[in-house]
Scaffold this active site. Sequence first.
Site, mmCIF file in Angstrom:
data_model
loop_
_atom_site.group_PDB
_atom_site.id
_atom_site.type_symbol
_atom_site.label_atom_id
_atom_site.label_comp_id
_atom_site.label_asym_id
_atom_site.label_seq_id
_atom_site.Cartn_x
_atom_site.Cartn_y
_atom_site.Cartn_z
ATOM 1 N N SER A 14 0.804 -1.222 0.000
ATOM 2 C CA SER A 14 0.000 0.000 0.000
ATOM 3 C C SER A 14 0.840 1.276 0.000
ATOM 4 O O SER A 14 0.333 2.341 -0.342
ATOM 5 C CB SER A 14 -0.937 -0.002 1.213
ATOM 6 O OG SER A 14 -0.245 -0.349 2.391
ATOM 7 N N ASP A 63 -2.812 -8.854 8.586
ATOM 8 C CA ASP A 63 -1.598 -8.632 9.369
ATOM 9 C C ASP A 63 -0.736 -9.864 9.169
ATOM 10 O O ASP A 63 -1.100 -10.962 9.616
ATOM 11 C CB ASP A 63 -1.970 -8.452 10.848
ATOM 12 C CG ASP A 63 -0.758 -8.174 11.728
ATOM 13 O OD1 ASP A 63 0.386 -8.411 11.271
ATOM 14 O OD2 ASP A 63 -0.959 -7.727 12.866
ATOM 15 N N VAL A 64 0.417 -9.691 8.514
ATOM 16 C CA VAL A 64 1.229 -10.871 8.182
ATOM 17 C C VAL A 64 1.787 -11.554 9.429
ATOM 18 O O VAL A 64 2.258 -12.691 9.356
ATOM 19 C CB VAL A 64 2.387 -10.520 7.215
ATOM 20 C CG1 VAL A 64 1.851 -10.085 5.867
ATOM 21 C CG2 VAL A 64 3.345 -9.497 7.817
ATOM 22 N N SER A 142 17.140 -5.835 4.702
ATOM 23 C CA SER A 142 17.617 -4.462 4.919
ATOM 24 C C SER A 142 19.130 -4.486 5.111
ATOM 25 O O SER A 142 19.680 -5.471 5.633
ATOM 26 C CB SER A 142 16.986 -3.862 6.177
ATOM 27 O OG SER A 142 17.661 -2.676 6.553
ATOM 28 N N TYR A 155 15.140 -5.164 14.705
ATOM 29 C CA TYR A 155 15.005 -5.034 13.243
ATOM 30 C C TYR A 155 16.171 -5.742 12.540
ATOM 31 O O TYR A 155 15.980 -6.456 11.556
ATOM 32 C CB TYR A 155 14.961 -3.543 12.911
ATOM 33 C CG TYR A 155 14.682 -3.199 11.479
ATOM 34 C CD1 TYR A 155 13.394 -3.315 10.947
ATOM 35 C CD2 TYR A 155 15.693 -2.715 10.646
ATOM 36 C CE1 TYR A 155 13.136 -2.966 9.632
ATOM 37 C CE2 TYR A 155 15.446 -2.366 9.338
ATOM 38 C CZ TYR A 155 14.162 -2.487 8.831
ATOM 39 O OH TYR A 155 13.905 -2.140 7.519
ATOM 40 N N ALA A 157 17.974 -8.217 13.714
ATOM 41 C CA ALA A 157 17.831 -9.671 13.868
ATOM 42 C C ALA A 157 16.801 -10.210 12.885
ATOM 43 O O ALA A 157 17.004 -11.247 12.237
ATOM 44 C CB ALA A 157 17.407 -9.995 15.299
HETATM 45 P P1 NAP Z 1 6.623 1.816 4.768
HETATM 46 O O1 NAP Z 1 6.621 2.960 3.852
HETATM 47 O O2 NAP Z 1 6.541 2.042 6.236
HETATM 48 O O3 NAP Z 1 5.441 0.811 4.323
HETATM 49 C C1 NAP Z 1 5.219 -0.350 5.076
HETATM 50 C C2 NAP Z 1 4.210 -1.216 4.375
HETATM 51 O O4 NAP Z 1 4.092 -2.445 5.108
HETATM 52 C C3 NAP Z 1 2.817 -0.604 4.344
HETATM 53 O O5 NAP Z 1 2.199 -1.023 3.145
HETATM 54 C C4 NAP Z 1 2.125 -1.246 5.546
HETATM 55 O O6 NAP Z 1 0.702 -1.348 5.401
HETATM 56 C C5 NAP Z 1 2.750 -2.631 5.511
HETATM 57 N N1 NAP Z 1 2.753 -3.339 6.800
HETATM 58 C C6 NAP Z 1 3.373 -2.992 7.933
HETATM 59 N N2 NAP Z 1 3.185 -3.929 8.882
HETATM 60 C C7 NAP Z 1 2.410 -4.895 8.309
HETATM 61 C C8 NAP Z 1 1.854 -6.102 8.764
HETATM 62 N N3 NAP Z 1 2.068 -6.549 10.021
HETATM 63 N N4 NAP Z 1 1.098 -6.843 7.911
HETATM 64 C C9 NAP Z 1 0.879 -6.412 6.638
HETATM 65 N N5 NAP Z 1 1.385 -5.273 6.149
HETATM 66 C C10 NAP Z 1 2.138 -4.515 6.973
HETATM 67 O O7 NAP Z 1 7.940 0.922 4.594
HETATM 68 P P2 NAP Z 1 9.026 0.881 3.394
HETATM 69 O O8 NAP Z 1 10.102 1.847 3.720
HETATM 70 O O9 NAP Z 1 8.350 0.929 2.084
HETATM 71 O O10 NAP Z 1 9.645 -0.570 3.628
HETATM 72 C C11 NAP Z 1 9.309 -1.677 2.822
HETATM 73 C C12 NAP Z 1 10.288 -2.801 3.106
HETATM 74 O O11 NAP Z 1 11.630 -2.378 2.822
HETATM 75 C C13 NAP Z 1 10.298 -3.244 4.563
HETATM 76 O O12 NAP Z 1 10.524 -4.634 4.633
HETATM 77 C C14 NAP Z 1 11.501 -2.515 5.137
HETATM 78 O O13 NAP Z 1 12.016 -3.143 6.271
HETATM 79 C C15 NAP Z 1 12.445 -2.587 3.954
HETATM 80 N N6 NAP Z 1 13.503 -1.597 3.984
HETATM 81 C C16 NAP Z 1 13.215 -0.258 3.937
HETATM 82 C C17 NAP Z 1 14.268 0.654 3.939
HETATM 83 C C18 NAP Z 1 14.034 2.144 3.861
HETATM 84 O O14 NAP Z 1 15.026 2.889 3.966
HETATM 85 N N7 NAP Z 1 12.821 2.593 3.638
HETATM 86 C C19 NAP Z 1 15.600 0.192 4.026
HETATM 87 C C20 NAP Z 1 15.837 -1.161 4.079
HETATM 88 C C21 NAP Z 1 14.783 -2.063 4.039
HETATM 89 P P3 NAP Z 1 -0.308 -0.112 5.811
HETATM 90 O O15 NAP Z 1 -0.171 0.929 4.720
HETATM 91 O O16 NAP Z 1 -1.657 -0.750 5.832
HETATM 92 O O17 NAP Z 1 0.150 0.378 7.155
#
Ligand code: NAP
Length: 246
Positions: A14, A63-64, A142, A155, A157
């Site tokens: 989303s 919720d995963v 990550s 995070y 871990a």
């Molecule tokens: P984000 O903008 O915070 O978006 C998180 C997404 O995950 C949203 O769609 C949210 O849904 C969904 N979500 C959260 N908890 C959930 C759950 N328990 N069950 C189902 N859906 C859930 O995060 P992002 O930055 O795009 O990150 C995406 C991935 O990349 C993650 O795995 C994150 O750890 C990884 N990552 C991000 C970065 C970074 O710098 N951004 C760096 C390294 C890795 P809702 O919209 O409904 O809340």
Amino acid sequence: MTLQGKVALVTGASRGIGRAIALGLAAEGARIAINYVSRPDAAAEVRQTLQAMGSDGLPVQADVAVATDVARMVAQVLEHYGHIDVLVHNAALHRGRRVQRLPEADWDTVLNSCLKGAYHCCQHVVPHMSARRSGRIITISSFVGLIGWPGDTAYGAAKAGLIGFTRSLAKEVAAYGITANVVVPGYIPTDMTAALTPKNVDDMLGLIPLGRAGTPEEVAEVVTFLATRAAYVTGAVYVVDGGLSL
Ligand code: NAP
């Protein structure tokens, strides 16, 4: 379009990186199951964008971290589309504090969404892919899982665990024509990173050899490659971080 007729289930589609992954896979022809947990408005926006591209999307709340939610989600996607060809486990949330101040509830929340969520999704999707003798699974880790970060024991871990999870999975499912790979993003400005202070951001940028943050689309590009052309790649860890983890 290499994913014409295929269906991709993207968790956390989303917003942020998951949204870009959904659009990237749709541009290759896939129809997308848009998983979200709490933002139906954001999932609806992704669906509208997919429809404007001539694609199709099915928002699916789950919720995963919750096994019964994931079972319901997978059943809903299979009922609607009939099959799942690509699973991207991208959903995660972040709770950061030094270990001595990290509440056990935060530890559990992070581990359960990032890592246990992958287990739940694979438990329900792998039997389906195995029966069809084909599938692509991609997990989103990550840079913190590679190099660590202060305040990120939970995070880190979870994200390091995802690498071990995915590489073991790759060995389990290879005989069924399924590949499993990991993508490791670096610093990608999204809602997840919005709480970083300007100083945090400057410090982070100073650590990136390519000298800039990445974009969700740059992560999605590698996911699309793994979901389409990378037929002989499995158990691999693709780092998309501008050199941050070097
Ligand atoms: P984000 O903008 O915070 O978006 C998180 C997404 O995950 C949203 O769609 C949210 O849904 C969904 N979500 C959260 N908890 C959930 C759950 N328990 N069950 C189902 N859906 C859930 O995060 P992002 O930055 O795009 O990150 C995406 C991935 O990349 C993650 O795995 C994150 O750890 C990884 N990552 C991000 C970065 C970074 O710098 N951004 C760096 C390294 C890795 P809702 O919209 O409904 O809340």
